[in-house]
Design a protein around this motif. Structure first.
Motif, short mmCIF file in Angstrom:
data_model
loop_
_atom_site.label_atom_id
_atom_site.label_comp_id
_atom_site.label_asym_id
_atom_site.label_seq_id
_atom_site.Cartn_x
_atom_site.Cartn_y
_atom_site.Cartn_z
N LEU A 222 -34.20 34.00 18.67
CA LEU A 222 -33.21 33.44 19.55
C LEU A 222 -31.95 33.39 19.39
O LEU A 222 -30.65 33.62 19.46
N HIS A 223 -32.30 33.56 17.50
CA HIS A 223 -30.93 33.12 16.98
C HIS A 223 -30.02 34.17 16.28
O HIS A 223 -29.52 33.86 15.51
N PRO A 225 -27.79 37.47 15.84
CA PRO A 225 -27.38 37.73 17.06
C PRO A 225 -26.67 38.43 17.41
O PRO A 225 -26.20 39.33 18.17
N SER A 226 -27.73 40.23 16.97
CA SER A 226 -27.90 40.26 17.75
C SER A 226 -28.53 41.18 18.54
O SER A 226 -29.77 40.90 18.57
N SER A 227 -27.74 41.51 19.92
CA SER A 227 -29.36 41.36 21.01
C SER A 227 -30.12 42.80 20.52
O SER A 227 -31.00 42.22 21.13
N ALA A 228 -29.64 44.12 19.95
CA ALA A 228 -30.80 44.74 19.72
C ALA A 228 -31.32 44.22 18.72
O ALA A 228 -33.13 44.27 18.38
N ARG A 230 -32.76 41.03 17.96
CA ARG A 230 -33.66 40.38 19.18
C ARG A 230 -34.80 41.00 20.07
O ARG A 230 -35.96 40.33 20.22
N ARG A 231 -34.79 42.70 20.61
CA ARG A 231 -34.83 43.15 21.50
C ARG A 231 -35.97 43.98 20.68
O ARG A 231 -37.00 43.90 21.17
N LYS A 232 -35.75 44.54 19.30
CA LYS A 232 -36.29 44.98 18.37
C LYS A 232 -37.80 43.62 18.16
O LYS A 232 -38.70 43.63 18.43
N SER A 235 -39.97 42.56 21.31
CA SER A 235 -41.17 43.71 21.34
C SER A 235 -41.77 43.84 19.97
O SER A 235 -43.05 43.94 20.67
#
Length: 297
Positions: A222-223, A225-228, A230-232, A235
């Motif tokens: 959750l910490h 910074p990159s949304s991509a 985090r998604r990876k 997943s």
């Protein structure tokens, strides 16, 4: 002793010819995928220098464990689905029970160790190499095997020494310890209590270790910074958690529910989930989806 039974009858998964053929095809494909996936993981992690890391060391040992675990019962199950013979000898039944229990318990410990490895790698990446040394990795693997053997061997020895005077029919597709206790013509209350205590310690214990490790991993993700990124990461974690949820929920409900002696058709379905379905998914969820493994392939 007073044992008169020389073999047990395993009723298997179905009682109709058409259903047996369908189940044979399903289990044969599952076994092929288990062997293919895990042999691929072992081969790739042994031959590729970039995969000589603690994570892939654990995954390689986990793949070997899965092959041996499923091979204790799936070949005989497939054979019984194709033939009329549903028998297993007394020594063969005891050996299958020992290997199934020991290897299944080792799987629990191994998944807990892999979750700890992922926790250190993601939450403490700078110290990962120093913490997960070759010596510690070897000690963790040996500890998994030692604890599994020590927790399953004493009850198995007690069951082997029980007298079996008949009946000799088990409503299952492998020799299950709880069903063997029901077939004995002696008092098995102490062994049942001992097995339940061991299961209550091992199942929730390894689950707590795994759950805490993944909780810390999720907090760290959750910490990012990159949304991509985090998604990876989510997943990957969600796939791991899905398999772990299926495995632990079916194991716990099968073995430590109040009425856990077994013998119902529903117990066979639960056993299929944690002994076949999750084993089929594990090499693809844990290893073959990884970017480094894909590049190696």
């Amino acid at each position: 002793n007073h044992t008169t039974v020389v073999e047990f009858v395993l009723l298997g998964l179905a009682n109709s010819c058409h259903l047996e053929i369908t189940l044979f095809l399903f289990l044969a494909i599952a076994y092929f995928l288990i062997l293919l996936g895990n042999i691929s993981v072992i081969t790739i992690t042994l031959t590729k220098n970039s995969l000589q890391t603690p994570m892939y060391y654990f995954l390689r040992n986990f793949a070997l464990l899965e092959i041996t675990f499923t091979s204790t019962f799936l070949p005989s199950t497939l054979y019984s689905l194709l033939t009329e013979r549903k028998m297993i000898s007394l020594p063969g039944c005891f050996l299958q029970m020992l290997f199934f229990s020991c290897l299944g318990t080792c799987t629990l410990f191994h998944m807990a160790v892999m979750s700890l490895d992922r926790y250190v790698a993601i939450c403490h990446p700078l110290h990962y190499t120093a913490i997960m040394s070759n010596r510690l990795c070897l000690q963790l693997i040996l500890s998994c095997w030692a604890l599994s053997f020590l927790s399953t061997f004493p009850p198995t020895i007690m069951i082997v020494q029980l007298p079996f005077c008949g009946p000799n029919v088990m409503n299952h597709f492998y020799c299950d310890a709880s069903l063997l206790l029901q077939l004995s013509c002696a008092d098995t209350a102490f062994i049942e209590e001992l097995m339940l205590i061991i299961l209550i310690i091992i199942l929730p214990g390894t689950l707590i270790v795994t759950a805490v490790s993944y909780s810390c991993i999720i907090v760290t993700i959750l910490h990012i910074p990159s949304s991509a990124g985090r998604r990876k990461a989510f997943s990957t974690c969600s796939a791991h958690l899905m398999v772990l949820t299926v495995f632990y929920s079916t194991c716990i409900y099968r073995y430590i529910r109040p009425e856990q002696r077994g013998g119902q058709d529903s117990d066979k379905i639960l056993s299929l989930f944690f002994s076949v379905l999750t084993q089929t998914l594990n090499p693809y969820i844990y290893s073959l989806r990884n970017r480094q493994v894909k590049q190696a392939l």
